[in-house]
Design an enzyme around this catalytic site. Structure first.
Site, PDB file in Angstrom:
ATOM      1  N   ASN A   1       9.705  46.659  60.003  1.00  0.00           N
ATOM      2  CA  ASN A   1      10.827  45.898  59.650  1.00  0.00           C
ATOM      3  C   ASN A   1      10.630  45.128  58.543  1.00  0.00           C
ATOM      4  OD1 ASN A   1      13.469  44.341  59.008  1.00  0.00           O
ATOM      5  ND2 ASN A   1      13.715  44.437  61.178  1.00  0.00           N
TER       6      ASN A   1
ATOM      7  N   HIS B   1      19.454  49.815  56.608  1.00  0.00           N
ATOM      8  CA  HIS B   1      18.281  48.747  56.975  1.00  0.00           C
ATOM      9  C   HIS B   1      17.368  49.499  57.782  1.00  0.00           C
ATOM     10  CE1 HIS B   1      15.964  45.475  58.175  1.00  0.00           C
ATOM     11  NE2 HIS B   1      16.700  45.186  59.145  1.00  0.00           N
TER      12      HIS B   1
ATOM     13  N   CYS C   1      18.459  40.600  56.261  1.00  0.00           N
ATOM     14  CA  CYS C   1      18.090  42.219  56.178  1.00  0.00           C
ATOM     15  C   CYS C   1      19.402  42.883  55.319  1.00  0.00           C
ATOM     16  CB  CYS C   1      17.864  42.476  57.591  1.00  0.00           C
ATOM     17  SG  CYS C   1      16.669  41.911  58.603  1.00  0.00           S
TER      18      CYS C   1
END
Length: 328
Positions: free
Chosen positions: A284, A250, A126
């Site tokens: 996500n 993120h 990520c």
């Protein structure tokens, strides 16, 4: 935005680089929390209260990883006004390749008509986009490259156990891209990055090839050890937290995002600092989440050219990375 933006500083002898444009692509399937509740034991209220997601975008069968990456890259090139023939390096940040060879970057370069360019993938999960952006800017500063296409792309629907509530509600598919080029006045600060290999077992892949994570351990790490990475990125760029117009972290979890923002405000960031919350409608998307969020905010008029952005990625490894950049 501040009246006069701060000058980003680089080590002596370094050349400058800047962001020239952004683009993004997402899965065509919109899956709401109510849709999730039909297949696993959960509810809209449960998901929103824990991770802040209302819906996520999943790829169709035709939307492979390299297809998503190519679409985002094409949009970024169009936004930047840079021709494919002017791109000499392509970097794709991803951790969801279906096979380790061939790399995604070379296939994307070919699909976009970028010939003879260097092409390689980066796997920092990520935090991948920030790691790739750091590599891109260093290539430009050293004179190795002039224009670099940086893409964060993930297709997590291949790697999620759809019976595992802890991961199925979170991950999604998408790609975000940026074109990086040279600049007389630096507009991308030095990368600040770190790793905690002793915590690497908290996120990984099971023997059945499904992603897993120890949610509470990851949450504690992200809320206590990531904001210092962001603060160091400001220090390395020679700017103050109060200079930051927008925080683009993120998009892991809305509670984590808001905790990081609160920590930075407690150390000098402005109350009116904008904070990306793209996770609510995108889920996500790992390495893709930062460039997707920036692209969406720019298109919505929430970010303006010349604003000072603080990017910070974090994820499996455990790794984190951040940069101060000027919005194109």
């Amino acid at each position: 935005m501040t009246e006069s933006r701060p000058l980003i500083q680089l080590p002596a002898g370094s050349r400058g680089s800047r962001l020239l444009g952004f683009g993004s692509a997402q899965g065509d399937r919109v899956v709401t929390n109510d849709d999730m509740a039909k297949v696993i034991e959960t509810s809209d209220e449960w998901i929103r209260s824990r991770v802040g997601i209302a819906e996520r975008r999943l790829a169709t069968e035709e939307q492979s990883l390299h297809v998503l990456a190519t679409e985002a890259g094409r949009a970024a090139l169009a936004d930047s006004g840079i021709s494919p023939s002017d791109v000499d390096t392509v970097i794709v940040a991803t951790c969801t390749m279906s096979v380790p060879i061939p790399n995604v970057a070379a296939r994307v370069a070919d699909a976009l008509g970028i010939t003879g360019a260097g092409a390689f993938d980066v796997n920092a999960a990520c935090a991948g986009f920030c790691y790739a952006l750091g590599n891109a800017t260093d290539l430009i500063r050293s004179g190795t490259a002039r224009h670099v296409l940086v893409i964060g792309a993930e297709r997590f629907s291949n790697w999620v156990d759809w019976e595992d509530r802890s991961t199925a509600i979170i991950f999604a598919d998408g790609a975000g891209a940026a074109v990086v080029g040279p600049a007389d006045e630096p507009a991308i600060g030095p990368v600040s990055w770190t790793s905690r290999g002793d915590l690497s077992s908290t996120i990984g892949i099971t023997e059945r090839n499904f992603v897993f994570q120890e949610g509470q351990s990851v949450f504690r790490w992200a809320t206590t050890e990531v904001w210092p990475t962001a603060e160091r990125a400001c220090e390395r760029a020679g700017v103050k937290l109060s200079d930051i117009d927008a925080l683009i972290p993120h998009q892991a979890n809305l509670r984590i995002i808001e905790t990081i923002a609160r920590s930075l405000r407690g150390r000098g960031a402005r109350e009116d600092m904008k904070v990306a919350r793209d996770i609510v409608h995108s889920g996500n998307t790992s390495a893709a989440s930062i460039p997707i969020a920036i692209d969406h905010m720019r298109r919505a008029g929430e970010l303006s050219s010349g604003e000072v952005l603080l990017l910070v990625g974090f994820g499996a490894g455990l790794v984190s990375a951040g940069q101060v950049v000027i919005c194109p």
